[in-house]
Design an enzyme around this catalytic site. Structure first.
Site, PDB file in Angstrom:
ATOM      1  N   ASP A  68      56.723   8.220   7.121  1.00 19.03           N
ATOM      2  CA  ASP A  68      56.011   7.115   6.666  1.00 19.03           C
ATOM      3  C   ASP A  68      55.652   7.497   5.036  1.00 19.03           C
ATOM      4  OD1 ASP A  68      56.572   6.339   9.198  1.00 19.03           O
ATOM      5  OD2 ASP A  68      54.440   5.762   9.722  1.00 19.03           O
ATOM      6  N   LYS A 113      60.259   2.122  12.387  1.00 17.79           N
ATOM      7  CA  LYS A 113      59.425   2.008  13.715  1.00 17.79           C
ATOM      8  C   LYS A 113      58.406   1.023  13.537  1.00 17.79           C
ATOM      9  CE  LYS A 113      56.563   6.029  12.415  1.00 17.79           C
ATOM     10  NZ  LYS A 113      55.360   5.352  12.063  1.00 17.79           N
ATOM     11  N   CYS A 125      50.267   8.679  12.436  1.00 20.16           N
ATOM     12  CA  CYS A 125      51.830   8.485  12.784  1.00 20.16           C
ATOM     13  C   CYS A 125      52.294   9.767  12.837  1.00 20.16           C
ATOM     14  CB  CYS A 125      52.269   7.822  11.760  1.00 20.16           C
ATOM     15  SG  CYS A 125      51.898   5.897  11.922  1.00 20.16           S
TER      16      CYS A 125
HETATM   17  C1  C5J Z   1      50.403   6.059   9.595  1.00 19.06           C
HETATM   18  C2  C5J Z   1      48.991   4.361   9.945  1.00 19.06           C
HETATM   19  N1  C5J Z   1      51.703   6.100   9.019  1.00 19.06           N
HETATM   20  N2  C5J Z   1      47.786   4.904   9.609  1.00 19.06           N
HETATM   21  N3  C5J Z   1      49.860   4.716   9.721  1.00 19.06           N
HETATM   22  O1  C5J Z   1      49.823   6.800   9.801  1.00 19.06           O
HETATM   23  O2  C5J Z   1      48.441   3.062  10.239  1.00 19.06           O
END
Ligand code: C5J
Length: 236
Positions: free
Chosen positions: A28, A133, A166
């Site tokens: 991400d 995702k 994540c």
């Molecule tokens: C991730 C989030 N990628 N913090 N998403 O950690 O919502």
């Protein structure tokens, strides 16, 4: 000497991995989490805290690319009609903008929008795997498991953001599926420094209950495993 297996000085003990069966999963690294105006920002976070991980993540990716390892990039993003975004996710909390709302980088966390795409420095190279995702974990509602199986992957290196959300969720999912996982410490970051440290500690506690962590320097100085290291006291 076993040239097919590398040994890294890691915590809680040395991590051994065969590069030919190892993938790197970069979680991400999207504008929506790292740049002002994105999802992370709308939730009230100081997004500048994530910036140092970008440089380290690029170093990690380049090291893996030079060894022809499978490279996987994930992005947390939803369909334009929000059909894959549960209301429980969209309505939670009190962000200034919710998932799907128009922001300065396009609609928040919607696949195909500028903000949901990767930061410039970490643009995937042709042929690298991109997993979109809807959840925190990259195995949930995606084809990641099948792709890793098809490539014969047994070991996973992790980087990305955020450490305790994540990244940790995906690492736990991977651990439950039998992968040997190592998180590269500088290549991951959190809006909350104490959460990052707690996550690193949780992962490697109890003899590596979720996996291993190592510095980027330790990884990039991994050495071919010698026979005398194959059964080693340092694993106790
Ligand atoms: C991730 C989030 N990628 N913090 N998403 O950690 O919502």
């Amino acid at each position: 000497m076993n040239m097919d297996t590398l040994r890294v000085d890691a915590q809680p003990f040395a991590w051994r991995f065969p590069p030919a069966r190892t993938a790197v999963i970069m979680i991400d690294m999207q504008r929506d989490f790292i740049l002002p105006g994105g999802f992370g920002d709308t939730l009230g976070n100081d997004v500048a805290r994530l910036k140092p991980a970008v440089t380290a993540a690029l170093e990690l990716l380049d090291w893996c690319r030079a060894r022809n390892m499978l490279v996987v990039h994930t992005k947390e993003a939803h369909a334009a009609d929000l059909s894959d975004c549960p209301l429980a996710k969209r309505l939670r909390g009190d962000p200034t903008l919710r998932i799907g709302d128009p922001g300065s980088m396009g609609r928040i966390l919607i696949d195909g929008e500028f903000g949901a795409d990767f930061v410039e420095e970490l643009t995937p190279l042709p042929g690298e795997v991109i997993i979109t995702k809807p959840g925190k974990g990259a195995f949930y509602a995606t084809e990641l498991g099948e792709i890793l199986k098809a490539h014969g992957i047994t070991h996973l290196l992790f980087g990305g953001v955020t450490t305790e959300v994540c990244v940790q969720t995906t690492m736990r999912e991977a651990n439950d599926r039998g992968y040997e996982c190592l998180l590269v410490e500088e290549a991951t970051e959190s809006y909350f420094p104490e959460f990052k440290q707690a996550t690193l500690a949780m992962i490697r506690a109890q003899g590596g209950i979720v996996g291993w962590t190592a510095t980027l320097e330790a990884l990039t100085h991994a050495t071919p495993q010698t026979e005398s290291q194959e059964v080693s006291a340092d694993e106790s």
